[in-house]
Design a protein around this motif. Structure first.
Motif, PDB file in Angstrom:
ATOM      1  N   ALA A 263       0.824  -1.214   0.000  1.00 37.66           N
ATOM      2  CA  ALA A 263       0.000   0.000   0.000  1.00 37.66           C
ATOM      3  C   ALA A 263       0.853   1.256   0.000  1.00 37.66           C
ATOM      4  O   ALA A 263       0.503   2.265  -0.630  1.00 37.66           O
ATOM      5  CB  ALA A 263      -0.935  -0.005   1.210  1.00 37.66           C
ATOM      6  N   LEU A 264       1.983   1.205   0.698  1.00 42.75           N
ATOM      7  CA  LEU A 264       2.872   2.365   0.749  1.00 42.75           C
ATOM      8  C   LEU A 264       3.526   2.625  -0.601  1.00 42.75           C
ATOM      9  O   LEU A 264       3.731   3.785  -0.979  1.00 42.75           O
ATOM     10  CB  LEU A 264       3.947   2.163   1.816  1.00 42.75           C
ATOM     11  CG  LEU A 264       3.461   2.177   3.272  1.00 42.75           C
ATOM     12  CD1 LEU A 264       4.602   1.811   4.211  1.00 42.75           C
ATOM     13  CD2 LEU A 264       2.892   3.539   3.637  1.00 42.75           C
ATOM     14  N   GLU A 265       3.834   1.565  -1.343  1.00 40.32           N
ATOM     15  CA  GLU A 265       4.480   1.735  -2.645  1.00 40.32           C
ATOM     16  C   GLU A 265       3.475   1.962  -3.772  1.00 40.32           C
ATOM     17  O   GLU A 265       3.748   2.701  -4.719  1.00 40.32           O
ATOM     18  CB  GLU A 265       5.343   0.524  -2.983  1.00 40.32           C
ATOM     19  CG  GLU A 265       6.138   0.702  -4.270  1.00 40.32           C
ATOM     20  CD  GLU A 265       7.219  -0.343  -4.463  1.00 40.32           C
ATOM     21  OE1 GLU A 265       7.826  -0.361  -5.559  1.00 40.32           O
ATOM     22  OE2 GLU A 265       7.473  -1.131  -3.532  1.00 40.32           O
ATOM     23  N   TYR A 266       2.303   1.341  -3.662  1.00 36.42           N
ATOM     24  CA  TYR A 266       1.276   1.465  -4.711  1.00 36.42           C
ATOM     25  C   TYR A 266      -0.067   1.876  -4.094  1.00 36.42           C
ATOM     26  O   TYR A 266      -1.047   1.136  -4.142  1.00 36.42           O
ATOM     27  CB  TYR A 266       1.101   0.133  -5.443  1.00 36.42           C
ATOM     28  CG  TYR A 266       2.330  -0.351  -6.161  1.00 36.42           C
ATOM     29  CD1 TYR A 266       2.703   0.193  -7.391  1.00 36.42           C
ATOM     30  CD2 TYR A 266       3.119  -1.379  -5.624  1.00 36.42           C
ATOM     31  CE1 TYR A 266       3.823  -0.265  -8.069  1.00 36.42           C
ATOM     32  CE2 TYR A 266       4.246  -1.835  -6.292  1.00 36.42           C
ATOM     33  CZ  TYR A 266       4.603  -1.275  -7.516  1.00 36.42           C
ATOM     34  OH  TYR A 266       5.709  -1.735  -8.178  1.00 36.42           O
ATOM     35  N   PRO A 267      -0.142   3.055  -3.490  1.00 40.74           N
ATOM     36  CA  PRO A 267      -1.364   3.473  -2.794  1.00 40.74           C
ATOM     37  C   PRO A 267      -2.598   3.559  -3.690  1.00 40.74           C
ATOM     38  O   PRO A 267      -3.719   3.351  -3.220  1.00 40.74           O
ATOM     39  CB  PRO A 267      -0.989   4.844  -2.217  1.00 40.74           C
ATOM     40  CG  PRO A 267       0.139   5.323  -3.068  1.00 40.74           C
ATOM     41  CD  PRO A 267       0.911   4.089  -3.431  1.00 40.74           C
ATOM     42  N   THR A 268      -2.412   3.861  -4.960  1.00 40.20           N
ATOM     43  CA  THR A 268      -3.569   3.971  -5.854  1.00 40.20           C
ATOM     44  C   THR A 268      -4.173   2.610  -6.179  1.00 40.20           C
ATOM     45  O   THR A 268      -5.271   2.528  -6.728  1.00 40.20           O
ATOM     46  CB  THR A 268      -3.181   4.675  -7.172  1.00 40.20           C
ATOM     47  OG1 THR A 268      -2.151   3.927  -7.822  1.00 40.20           O
ATOM     48  CG2 THR A 268      -2.702   6.094  -6.910  1.00 40.20           C
ATOM     49  N   CYS A 269      -3.465   1.539  -5.854  1.00 41.81           N
ATOM     50  CA  CYS A 269      -3.970   0.185  -6.123  1.00 41.81           C
ATOM     51  C   CYS A 269      -4.773  -0.383  -4.959  1.00 41.81           C
ATOM     52  O   CYS A 269      -5.364  -1.460  -5.077  1.00 41.81           O
ATOM     53  CB  CYS A 269      -2.813  -0.762  -6.429  1.00 41.81           C
ATOM     54  SG  CYS A 269      -1.897  -0.379  -7.924  1.00 41.81           S
ATOM     55  N   VAL A 270      -4.759   0.326  -3.829  1.00 38.29           N
ATOM     56  CA  VAL A 270      -5.365  -0.214  -2.609  1.00 38.29           C
ATOM     57  C   VAL A 270      -6.551   0.636  -2.167  1.00 38.29           C
ATOM     58  O   VAL A 270      -6.406   1.820  -1.869  1.00 38.29           O
ATOM     59  CB  VAL A 270      -4.318  -0.289  -1.473  1.00 38.29           C
ATOM     60  CG1 VAL A 270      -4.947  -0.872  -0.210  1.00 38.29           C
ATOM     61  CG2 VAL A 270      -3.117  -1.119  -1.915  1.00 38.29           C
ATOM     62  N   ARG A 271      -7.720   0.004  -2.108  1.00 37.84           N
ATOM     63  CA  ARG A 271      -8.922   0.699  -1.650  1.00 37.84           C
ATOM     64  C   ARG A 271      -9.003   0.672  -0.124  1.00 37.84           C
ATOM     65  O   ARG A 271      -9.347   1.667   0.502  1.00 37.84           O
ATOM     66  CB  ARG A 271     -10.173   0.037  -2.246  1.00 37.84           C
ATOM     67  CG  ARG A 271     -11.484   0.709  -1.804  1.00 37.84           C
ATOM     68  CD  ARG A 271     -12.711   0.046  -2.400  1.00 37.84           C
ATOM     69  NE  ARG A 271     -12.802   0.298  -3.838  1.00 37.84           N
ATOM     70  CZ  ARG A 271     -12.529  -0.589  -4.784  1.00 37.84           C
ATOM     71  NH1 ARG A 271     -12.110  -1.811  -4.449  1.00 37.84           N
ATOM     72  NH2 ARG A 271     -12.654  -0.292  -6.052  1.00 37.84           N
ATOM     73  N   SER A 272      -8.700  -0.471   0.472  1.00 41.37           N
ATOM     74  CA  SER A 272      -8.749  -0.593   1.932  1.00 41.37           C
ATOM     75  C   SER A 272      -7.904  -1.774   2.379  1.00 41.37           C
ATOM     76  O   SER A 272      -7.516  -2.630   1.570  1.00 41.37           O
ATOM     77  CB  SER A 272     -10.191  -0.768   2.421  1.00 41.37           C
ATOM     78  OG  SER A 272     -10.699  -2.037   2.042  1.00 41.37           O
ATOM     79  N   LEU A 273      -7.618  -1.820   3.680  1.00 39.64           N
ATOM     80  CA  LEU A 273      -6.825  -2.890   4.276  1.00 39.64           C
ATOM     81  C   LEU A 273      -7.585  -3.520   5.442  1.00 39.64           C
ATOM     82  O   LEU A 273      -8.032  -2.816   6.346  1.00 39.64           O
ATOM     83  CB  LEU A 273      -5.493  -2.345   4.800  1.00 39.64           C
ATOM     84  CG  LEU A 273      -4.497  -1.763   3.790  1.00 39.64           C
ATOM     85  CD1 LEU A 273      -3.366  -1.040   4.532  1.00 39.64           C
ATOM     86  CD2 LEU A 273      -3.927  -2.867   2.911  1.00 39.64           C
TER      87      LEU A 273
END
Length: 255
Positions: free
Chosen positions: A94-104
């Motif tokens: 998520a830190l490297e590809y934040p636009t790929c992650v909606r939620s955790l």
């Protein structure tokens, strides 16, 4: 790319599952039916299940392997559900590809640990040249999952972990050593505009206190503590884990 398993649902949204050390796509059997509304991507991390280690296990290399798999399936954005070591992998991704992650959704989070487990991690790493890796893993599993009601979770993870090579086990043990210095990681996670939900068992004696501290430091996130449950909450109390995770996924994303 990584070995993966896909289950298509009626919803266009994707949910990506990341297991813990010694796990595999089989770790998530109890989630497949419950999450059937969504498209599901279950991953074998490098050195686990059917995924080979083709390069050194580093944060960048693992992130790249996940991204390549998402690209292969044309997944631009997904919710991530992770367990144990997988929670570190999910956060790093998520830190490297934040636009790929909606939620955790972070089950049995190990992002922040207390002094006792830090000592155990360091001791395990020192013993790697003297004790067979499968013995070390079984000892770790017994420490993390000591109670009778943790038996099923412990057996599942030990069974899968026995399939790992010595090189794979210690490569991931080295990767996981980064949690010994988690303050910077938590600070970066706090800066992300991504919904985060922590789910832990009340009997997760190695990691629960650290998870609570992590939640307080991040601030705007959810925490669910499942009663009479150990570290592997997605297996031991699968129904409660699924209900709470799905309820969280239904909430709107941050603007």
């Amino acid at each position: 790319m990584l070995n993966y398993e896909v289950h298509y649902g009626t919803n266009n949204r994707w949910v990506v599952f990341l297991h813990g050390i010694g796990g595999s796509v089989k770790t998530w059997k109890k989630q497949i039916d419950a999450f059937k509304e969504y498209n599901l991507l279950l991953l074998d991390l490098p050195g686990h299940g059917e995924s080979e280690i083709k390069t050194k296990i580093t944060v960048k290399a693992v992130n790249q392997s996940i991204k390549e798999t998402l690209d292969e399936l044309h997944i631009k954005k997904a919710d991530f559900v992770a367990l144990s070591l997988g929670t570190i992998v999910a956060v790093r991704f998520a830190l490297e590809y934040p636009t790929c992650v909606r939620s955790l959704v972070l089950g049995g989070s190990v992002i922040n640990i207390d002094g006792t487990y830090k000592k155990l991690m360091k001791l395990t790493y020192k013993l790697k040249s003297f004790v067979p890796h499968h013995i070390l893993y079984q000892l770790l599993a017994k420490v993390i999952l000591p109670k009778r009601n943790h038996t099923l979770s412990r057996r599942i993870f030990v069974k899968e972990a026995l399939k790992m090579s010595k090189a794979s086990f210690f490569a991931w043990l080295s990767y996981s050593m980064q949690i010994l210095h988690s303050e910077e990681l938590i600070a970066k996670l706090k800066s992300l505009k991504i919904k985060i939900c922590f789910i832990s068992g009340s009997e997760d004696r190695c990691f629960l206190s650290g998870t609570i501290k992590c939640v307080r430091k991040i601030g705007q996130c959810n925490l669910k503590i499942i009663k009479n449950c150990g570290h592997v909450c997605s297996i031991e109390k699968a129904q409660e884990f699924n209900v709470y995770a799905l309820k969280f996924l239904e909430q709107p994303a941050f603007a």
